[in-house]
Design a protein around this motif. Structure first.
Motif, PDB file in Angstrom:
ATOM      1  N   PRO A   1      30.775  55.302  37.566  1.00  0.00           N
ATOM      2  CA  PRO A   1      30.202  54.762  39.054  1.00  0.00           C
ATOM      3  C   PRO A   1      28.763  55.295  39.312  1.00  0.00           C
ATOM      4  O   PRO A   1      28.050  54.530  39.955  1.00  0.00           O
ATOM      5  CB  PRO A   1      31.210  55.422  39.974  1.00  0.00           C
ATOM      6  N   ASP A   2      28.601  56.486  38.868  1.00  0.00           N
ATOM      7  CA  ASP A   2      27.275  57.116  39.071  1.00  0.00           C
ATOM      8  C   ASP A   2      26.010  56.150  38.477  1.00  0.00           C
ATOM      9  O   ASP A   2      24.983  56.201  38.886  1.00  0.00           O
ATOM     10  CB  ASP A   2      27.035  58.436  38.834  1.00  0.00           C
ATOM     11  N   LEU A   3      26.448  55.836  37.098  1.00  0.00           N
ATOM     12  CA  LEU A   3      25.662  55.157  36.406  1.00  0.00           C
ATOM     13  C   LEU A   3      25.318  53.842  37.150  1.00  0.00           C
ATOM     14  O   LEU A   3      24.299  53.495  37.215  1.00  0.00           O
ATOM     15  CB  LEU A   3      26.259  55.015  35.030  1.00  0.00           C
ATOM     16  N   ILE A   4      26.430  53.098  37.287  1.00  0.00           N
ATOM     17  CA  ILE A   4      26.063  51.752  38.040  1.00  0.00           C
ATOM     18  C   ILE A   4      25.444  51.889  39.424  1.00  0.00           C
ATOM     19  O   ILE A   4      24.464  51.320  39.770  1.00  0.00           O
ATOM     20  CB  ILE A   4      27.638  51.140  38.406  1.00  0.00           C
TER      21      ILE A   4
ATOM     22  N   ASP B   1      17.822  46.429  41.391  1.00  0.00           N
ATOM     23  CA  ASP B   1      18.280  45.585  42.652  1.00  0.00           C
ATOM     24  C   ASP B   1      19.263  44.659  42.265  1.00  0.00           C
ATOM     25  O   ASP B   1      18.896  43.329  42.787  1.00  0.00           O
ATOM     26  CB  ASP B   1      16.835  45.093  43.013  1.00  0.00           C
ATOM     27  N   VAL B   2      20.289  44.921  42.012  1.00  0.00           N
ATOM     28  CA  VAL B   2      21.630  44.030  41.687  1.00  0.00           C
ATOM     29  C   VAL B   2      22.737  44.804  42.339  1.00  0.00           C
ATOM     30  O   VAL B   2      22.687  46.102  42.785  1.00  0.00           O
ATOM     31  CB  VAL B   2      22.105  43.652  40.428  1.00  0.00           C
ATOM     32  N   SER B   3      23.736  43.958  42.506  1.00  0.00           N
ATOM     33  CA  SER B   3      24.899  44.877  42.905  1.00  0.00           C
ATOM     34  C   SER B   3      26.177  44.443  41.998  1.00  0.00           C
ATOM     35  O   SER B   3      26.521  43.204  41.667  1.00  0.00           O
ATOM     36  CB  SER B   3      25.218  44.730  44.332  1.00  0.00           C
ATOM     37  N   VAL B   4      27.092  45.396  41.731  1.00  0.00           N
ATOM     38  CA  VAL B   4      28.317  45.101  40.869  1.00  0.00           C
ATOM     39  C   VAL B   4      29.400  45.371  41.675  1.00  0.00           C
ATOM     40  O   VAL B   4      29.600  46.166  42.448  1.00  0.00           O
ATOM     41  CB  VAL B   4      28.435  46.224  39.712  1.00  0.00           C
ATOM     42  N   SER B   5      30.182  44.047  41.794  1.00  0.00           N
ATOM     43  CA  SER B   5      31.329  44.179  42.938  1.00  0.00           C
ATOM     44  C   SER B   5      32.471  45.004  42.104  1.00  0.00           C
ATOM     45  O   SER B   5      33.382  45.648  42.921  1.00  0.00           O
ATOM     46  CB  SER B   5      31.691  42.788  43.172  1.00  0.00           C
TER      47      SER B   5
ATOM     48  N   CYS C   1      30.046  41.017  30.886  1.00  0.00           N
ATOM     49  CA  CYS C   1      29.819  40.599  32.308  1.00  0.00           C
ATOM     50  C   CYS C   1      30.046  39.271  32.743  1.00  0.00           C
ATOM     51  O   CYS C   1      29.948  38.383  31.970  1.00  0.00           O
ATOM     52  CB  CYS C   1      28.064  40.774  32.307  1.00  0.00           C
ATOM     53  N   THR C   2      30.529  39.295  33.875  1.00  0.00           N
ATOM     54  CA  THR C   2      30.937  38.031  34.529  1.00  0.00           C
ATOM     55  C   THR C   2      29.884  37.831  35.836  1.00  0.00           C
ATOM     56  O   THR C   2      30.220  38.343  36.993  1.00  0.00           O
ATOM     57  CB  THR C   2      32.308  37.978  34.823  1.00  0.00           C
ATOM     58  N   PRO C   3      28.736  37.226  35.730  1.00  0.00           N
ATOM     59  CA  PRO C   3      27.744  37.246  36.608  1.00  0.00           C
ATOM     60  C   PRO C   3      28.194  36.643  37.968  1.00  0.00           C
ATOM     61  O   PRO C   3      27.986  37.338  38.932  1.00  0.00           O
ATOM     62  CB  PRO C   3      26.541  36.388  36.105  1.00  0.00           C
ATOM     63  N   ARG C   4      28.969  35.563  37.939  1.00  0.00           N
ATOM     64  CA  ARG C   4      29.392  34.968  39.121  1.00  0.00           C
ATOM     65  C   ARG C   4      30.018  35.939  39.967  1.00  0.00           C
ATOM     66  O   ARG C   4      30.041  35.849  41.289  1.00  0.00           O
ATOM     67  CB  ARG C   4      30.321  33.737  38.819  1.00  0.00           C
ATOM     68  N   ALA C   5      30.977  36.534  39.415  1.00  0.00           N
ATOM     69  CA  ALA C   5      31.914  37.525  40.035  1.00  0.00           C
ATOM     70  C   ALA C   5      31.159  38.943  40.278  1.00  0.00           C
ATOM     71  O   ALA C   5      31.736  39.683  41.061  1.00  0.00           O
ATOM     72  CB  ALA C   5      33.162  37.770  39.482  1.00  0.00           C
ATOM     73  N   ARG C   6      30.108  38.892  39.657  1.00  0.00           N
ATOM     74  CA  ARG C   6      29.525  40.518  39.456  1.00  0.00           C
ATOM     75  C   ARG C   6      30.542  41.464  38.986  1.00  0.00           C
ATOM     76  O   ARG C   6      30.328  42.515  39.511  1.00  0.00           O
ATOM     77  CB  ARG C   6      28.809  40.736  40.666  1.00  0.00           C
ATOM     78  N   HIS C   7      31.289  41.147  38.018  1.00  0.00           N
ATOM     79  CA  HIS C   7      31.981  42.169  37.536  1.00  0.00           C
ATOM     80  C   HIS C   7      31.385  42.662  36.037  1.00  0.00           C
ATOM     81  O   HIS C   7      30.826  41.839  35.353  1.00  0.00           O
ATOM     82  CB  HIS C   7      33.463  41.503  37.122  1.00  0.00           C
ATOM     83  N   ILE C   8      31.612  43.854  35.829  1.00  0.00           N
ATOM     84  CA  ILE C   8      31.372  44.310  34.478  1.00  0.00           C
ATOM     85  C   ILE C   8      32.674  44.949  33.775  1.00  0.00           C
ATOM     86  O   ILE C   8      33.607  45.662  34.482  1.00  0.00           O
ATOM     87  CB  ILE C   8      30.113  45.276  34.182  1.00  0.00           C
ATOM     88  N   ARG C   9      32.645  44.664  32.397  1.00  0.00           N
ATOM     89  CA  ARG C   9      33.931  45.246  31.623  1.00  0.00           C
ATOM     90  C   ARG C   9      32.908  46.300  30.534  1.00  0.00           C
ATOM     91  O   ARG C   9      32.146  45.750  29.920  1.00  0.00           O
ATOM     92  CB  ARG C   9      34.678  44.383  30.909  1.00  0.00           C
ATOM     93  N   LEU C  10      33.865  47.515  30.422  1.00  0.00           N
ATOM     94  CA  LEU C  10      33.217  48.378  29.451  1.00  0.00           C
ATOM     95  C   LEU C  10      34.203  48.617  28.438  1.00  0.00           C
ATOM     96  O   LEU C  10      35.566  48.942  28.955  1.00  0.00           O
ATOM     97  CB  LEU C  10      32.767  49.651  30.302  1.00  0.00           C
ATOM     98  N   ASN C  11      34.077  48.612  27.289  1.00  0.00           N
ATOM     99  CA  ASN C  11      35.017  49.292  26.256  1.00  0.00           C
ATOM    100  C   ASN C  11      35.298  50.685  26.311  1.00  0.00           C
ATOM    101  O   ASN C  11      34.293  51.281  26.285  1.00  0.00           O
ATOM    102  CB  ASN C  11      34.309  48.674  24.915  1.00  0.00           C
ATOM    103  N   THR C  12      36.595  51.071  26.579  1.00  0.00           N
ATOM    104  CA  THR C  12      36.985  52.302  26.402  1.00  0.00           C
ATOM    105  C   THR C  12      36.488  53.155  25.140  1.00  0.00           C
ATOM    106  O   THR C  12      36.391  54.329  25.577  1.00  0.00           O
ATOM    107  CB  THR C  12      38.533  52.582  26.595  1.00  0.00           C
ATOM    108  N   ASP C  13      36.320  52.643  24.258  1.00  0.00           N
ATOM    109  CA  ASP C  13      35.739  53.454  22.906  1.00  0.00           C
ATOM    110  C   ASP C  13      34.448  54.034  23.275  1.00  0.00           C
ATOM    111  O   ASP C  13      34.014  54.915  22.585  1.00  0.00           O
ATOM    112  CB  ASP C  13      35.773  52.355  21.822  1.00  0.00           C
TER     113      ASP C  13
END
Ligand SMILES: [Zn+2]
Length: 238
Positions: A138-141, A149-153, A167-179
């Motif tokens: 969360p801090d990194l984001i 100057d973007v926002s991640v939902s 990344c799913t730009p339309r939904a402004r979602h990002i996914r990160l690999n737990t590895d």
């Protein structure tokens, strides 16, 4: 006698033998590339052949890296585990209490109920990995939302087989690999930035590269490290 062919970062170990054709192989498990060439054939021809096979070589090496990365852990005593780019030795403590994971200087201490099998231990470890990532992502984001100057939902942490993030730009979602929890933190940051830059540019085109160059100039080194370093070569903490 073995000769070496250098193609950028790639070294191909070549041997000449009484064969009719050039044979190229990517070896398990380290992705070393070997080539056997007919005795009389000119080096320039071999070179051109190797260059034409570069995309294939890279594909094979990536596959091997993913396999190495996913080598299943048994979660038993003395097993080596990476955390934020450092090596730790696993200690397993069986206790009739709520499972948890503790960290000390050199060990990851996995506390599980007596008789817990690999899948249970893996689940406890995975939950811990997620909690560690939730502690820093969360801090990194937040920081990079301001800088780009973007926002991640929303962001999601999950095990992924073939990529470090998406990344799913339309939904402004990002996914990160737990590895990513196994890698040095700067590499997690690189992946977060990469995915967030997709909110500005969806594809890996020139504009995307220019944005990365501008906002995260060390991205090439980070990408190379993320995808190429053998875990054994990672520097210990200190
Ligand atoms: Zn991307």
């Amino acid at each position: 006698m073995s000769e070496q062919i250098k193609l950028g970062d790639l070294t191909i170990f070549m041997q000449r033998k009484r064969v009719k054709h050039i044979y190229l192989r990517v070896l398990v498990p380290d992705g070393r590339v070997t080539l056997v060439a007919p005795i009389g054939i000119q080096l320039a021809v071999i070179h051109a052949f190797a260059v034409s096979k570069l995309p294939w070589i890279q594909k094979q090496q990536t596959k091997l890296q993913l396999q190495v990365r996913e080598a299943p852990r048994q979660l038993v005593e003395h097993e080596s585990h990476m955390l934020w780019g450092c090596h730790y030795v696993l200690q397993v403590v069986e206790k009739p209490a709520k499972p948890c994971v503790l960290l000390d200087q050199q060990s990851i201490i996995l506390q599980v109920r007596p008789g817990s099998d690999v899948s249970k231990r893996t689940a406890v470890m995975h939950a811990w990995h997620k909690s560690l990532l939730h502690g820093v992502v969360p801090d990194l984001i937040g920081e990079w939302q301001e800088r780009l100057d973007v926002s991640v939902s929303a962001y999601f942490l999950q095990q992924m087989k073939t990529r470090w993030g998406s990344c799913t730009p339309r939904a402004r979602h990002i996914r990160l690999n737990t590895d990513l929890v196994r890698k040095p933190k700067n590499l997690l940051e690189y992946v977060v930035v990469h995915e967030m830059v997709h909110l500005l540019e969806a594809s890996h085109n020139k504009r995307f590269v220019a944005l990365m160059d501008r906002h995260y100039p060390a991205w090439r080194e980070a990408a190379a490290e993320l995808n190429q370093i053998p875990l054994s070569a990672v520097r210990p903490r200190g």
